[in-house]
Write a protein that holds these residues in place. Structure first.
Motif, PDB file in Angstrom:
ATOM      1  N   HIS A  36       6.751   0.856   5.255  1.00  0.00           N
ATOM      2  CA  HIS A  36       6.702   1.000   6.711  1.00  0.00           C
ATOM      3  C   HIS A  36       7.598  -0.015   7.414  1.00  0.00           C
ATOM      4  CE1 HIS A  36       2.937   3.003   5.514  1.00  0.00           C
ATOM      5  NE2 HIS A  36       3.121   3.726   6.596  1.00  0.00           N
TER       6      HIS A  36
ATOM      7  N   THR B 193      -7.282  -7.548  13.580  1.00  0.00           N
ATOM      8  CA  THR B 193      -6.987  -6.336  14.336  1.00  0.00           C
ATOM      9  C   THR B 193      -6.924  -5.147  13.380  1.00  0.00           C
ATOM     10  OG1 THR B 193      -5.638  -7.722  15.753  1.00  0.00           O
ATOM     11  CG2 THR B 193      -5.399  -5.344  16.014  1.00  0.00           C
ATOM     12  N   ILE B 194      -7.471  -4.024  13.832  1.00  0.00           N
ATOM     13  CA  ILE B 194      -7.701  -2.923  12.908  1.00  0.00           C
ATOM     14  C   ILE B 194      -6.416  -2.313  12.362  1.00  0.00           C
ATOM     15  CG2 ILE B 194      -8.576  -0.549  12.802  1.00  0.00           C
ATOM     16  CD1 ILE B 194     -10.855  -1.756  14.731  1.00  0.00           C
ATOM     17  N   ASP B 195      -5.403  -2.192  13.206  1.00  0.00           N
ATOM     18  CA  ASP B 195      -4.185  -1.501  12.754  1.00  0.00           C
ATOM     19  C   ASP B 195      -3.041  -2.466  12.481  1.00  0.00           C
ATOM     20  OD1 ASP B 195      -3.738  -2.368  15.236  1.00  0.00           O
ATOM     21  OD2 ASP B 195      -3.215  -0.424  16.111  1.00  0.00           O
ATOM     22  N   ARG B 196      -3.369  -3.689  12.111  1.00  0.00           N
ATOM     23  CA  ARG B 196      -2.279  -4.630  11.906  1.00  0.00           C
ATOM     24  C   ARG B 196      -1.446  -4.320  10.659  1.00  0.00           C
ATOM     25  NH1 ARG B 196      -3.417  -8.309   8.316  1.00  0.00           N
ATOM     26  NH2 ARG B 196      -1.783  -9.702   9.034  1.00  0.00           N
ATOM     27  N   ASP B 197      -1.992  -3.547   9.744  1.00  0.00           N
ATOM     28  CA  ASP B 197      -1.223  -3.092   8.587  1.00  0.00           C
ATOM     29  C   ASP B 197      -1.324  -1.572   8.544  1.00  0.00           C
ATOM     30  OD1 ASP B 197      -0.378  -2.305   5.959  1.00  0.00           O
ATOM     31  OD2 ASP B 197      -0.689  -4.375   5.304  1.00  0.00           O
ATOM     32  N   PRO B 198      -0.194  -0.867   8.556  1.00  0.00           N
ATOM     33  CA  PRO B 198      -0.239   0.598   8.618  1.00  0.00           C
ATOM     34  C   PRO B 198      -0.807   1.238   7.366  1.00  0.00           C
ATOM     35  CG  PRO B 198       2.016  -0.184   8.375  1.00  0.00           C
ATOM     36  CD  PRO B 198       1.169  -1.391   8.623  1.00  0.00           C
ATOM     37  N   ARG B 199      -0.933   0.490   6.267  1.00  0.00           N
ATOM     38  CA  ARG B 199      -1.441   1.078   5.040  1.00  0.00           C
ATOM     39  C   ARG B 199      -2.961   1.158   5.019  1.00  0.00           C
ATOM     40  NH1 ARG B 199       1.778  -3.111   1.350  1.00  0.00           N
ATOM     41  NH2 ARG B 199       0.832  -4.377   2.976  1.00  0.00           N
TER      42      ARG B 199
ATOM     43  N   ARG C 168      -6.868  -0.976   6.412  1.00  0.00           N
ATOM     44  CA  ARG C 168      -7.496  -2.146   7.010  1.00  0.00           C
ATOM     45  C   ARG C 168      -7.259  -3.386   6.153  1.00  0.00           C
ATOM     46  NH1 ARG C 168     -12.145  -3.351  10.379  1.00  0.00           N
ATOM     47  NH2 ARG C 168     -11.563  -5.375  11.216  1.00  0.00           N
TER      48      ARG C 168
ATOM     49  N   TYR D 263       4.724  -6.401  10.492  1.00  0.00           N
ATOM     50  CA  TYR D 263       3.287  -6.544  10.806  1.00  0.00           C
ATOM     51  C   TYR D 263       3.122  -7.263  12.155  1.00  0.00           C
ATOM     52  CZ  TYR D 263       3.259  -5.842   5.735  1.00  0.00           C
ATOM     53  OH  TYR D 263       3.501  -5.395   4.459  1.00  0.00           O
TER      54      TYR D 263
ATOM     55  N   THR E 117     -14.527  -0.329  11.827  1.00  0.00           N
ATOM     56  CA  THR E 117     -13.795   0.036  13.039  1.00  0.00           C
ATOM     57  C   THR E 117     -13.888  -1.040  14.122  1.00  0.00           C
ATOM     58  OG1 THR E 117     -15.743   1.161  13.899  1.00  0.00           O
ATOM     59  CG2 THR E 117     -14.166   2.494  12.646  1.00  0.00           C
TER      60      THR E 117
ATOM     61  N   THR F  81     -13.077  -5.416  15.096  1.00  0.00           N
ATOM     62  CA  THR F  81     -12.486  -6.696  14.711  1.00  0.00           C
ATOM     63  C   THR F  81     -13.600  -7.702  14.474  1.00  0.00           C
ATOM     64  OG1 THR F  81     -12.377  -7.450  16.982  1.00  0.00           O
ATOM     65  CG2 THR F  81     -10.468  -6.241  16.162  1.00  0.00           C
TER      66      THR F  81
END
Lengths: 224, 224
Positions: free
Chosen positions: A36, A83-89, A91, A130, B51, B53
DNA sequence: CCAAAAGTGTTTTTCCTACACCCATGT
DNA sequence: ACATGGGTGTAGGAAAAACACTTTTGG
């Protein structure tokens, strides 16, 4: 909820490894393998294993990813980013660390660049993968803050150094000019330095007295 | 290594929730349900969900476990504890938080005790389950440190307060006596307080001038 | 003898500390 | 009128800030 569902997150660590050289702060960056963020720069780091603490993982990944002996590095925990979407692969919760290594303790190879890892001037370390820009920002703020009320700078300096080198280190980190005479009076009065017998004759000028910190421990001091 | 093996750890959060009352620091404690620590006291906390933080989980558990509205609480991340055997049930990594709530903002029920939760004077909060003694120790050190160079105390005080109340708050947290006149000169010179029109007439003596902090944000100040 | 960084002292101003009495109110 | 906490000023000492010249060395 099943136990397996509780274990949804991957734990990782990222290290902001600082060094001080040429009157500037440098950060060790790697080239990320994450598709990504193809070819982008990132902080060194990696997963925390089932049988190691976050500290141990930070040390392990510094060795593996940046070819720098972790024994030379002083580590401090920085902050945990969740943060939940800090890595696109998926959690990934990251326990971030500060690392400090004196440039003078690095070997030739540790100072060098490979296609995978390199030292970058801190101010050029932007556009990272990231949320690593954010992590670097928090790291610099913490470093600046701690430098004013602790002896943390000793972890960025060689064992022996001149007062001018110490002053320049403060100036580089704080981004401010200090008065030479007042700085010397203040730092010597704190009684945290020991004169060592030798002098540093660096060239066509008067040799400078060398000092070292009285203790290896990072301690709290009066504000600089 | 399979992906499932990477997700070995349970993520949790523990909160050291402070309040200030009767010139003492208090901590909110719960009775743990963990059979390994039958009936012992512990810090409020719980699992981080897939879901949310860590911050969100801390807030959620404060509401659920201590019956205190999280909107009244100021949270700051403290430290992440990742020692392998810190929970006998398995690998649990805890992102610990500091919480601060003014006693005056608490409702009657929030101030009270149940069999599950209660306020305890900080100095009696020992012998806790898990590594929570250690977490409390780190929390107090952080609180003391931050109080000297930030306006964090505002998060333990009501909106309006007298200078004597502010002084007593500093004294309670730092465990030291301050000189009344010097304290007033210093704190007023910092220019972080605003006089409000009202006075506090608390009894058979001269009413005291009320102040509030100029901003809700916790900011850095000169050392107290 | 020149260039370069090392090293040093004084004055002024600001801040810190220590310390004790009068003020405004409720009972 | 008295008990209680609120509120204030000053003097002496310490620390901060501003500021420029002499020293030592290598080339």
């Amino acid at each position: 909820m099943k136990v397996q569902d509780l274990r949804f997150a991957v734990l990782a660590t990222d290290v902001v490894l600082f060094s001080l050289h040429d009157d500037r702060l440098w950060v060790r960056l790697i080239t990320t393998q994450n598709t990504h963020f193809q070819g982008m720069q990132a902080l060194p780091g990696g997963l925390i294993g089932p049988t190691e603490t976050a500290d141990e993982a930070a040390k392990r990944h510094i060795e593996a990813k940046t070819s720098i002996a972790s024994a030379k590095v002083h580590f401090e925990q920085l902050y945990t980013f969740s943060t939940i979407d800090r890595d696109p692969r998926g959690r990934v919760v990251a326990v971030a660390y500060l690392g400090f290594v004196p440039w003078e303790r690095l070997s030739e190879v540790e100072r060098g660049s490979t296609s995978d890892a390199r030292w970058s001037p801190l101010k050029d370390a932007r556009g990272l993968a990231y949320d690593h820009d954010e992590i670097v920002k928090v790291a610099l703020a913490r470093l600046r803050s701690r430098v004013t009320y602790t002896t943390l700078l000793q972890k960025l300096l060689p064992k022996e150094f001149t007062l001018t080198e110490l002053e320049h280190a403060y100036e580089a980190v704080l981004g401010a000019d200090l008065d030479k005479r007042n700085f010397r009076k203040k730092i010597l009065k704190l009684d945290i330095l020991k004169e060592v017998p030798n002098k540093k004759s660096g060239g066509a000028f008067r040799p400078a007295q060398l000092y070292r910190f009285a203790t290896d421990k990072v301690i709290e001091i009066e504000v600089i």
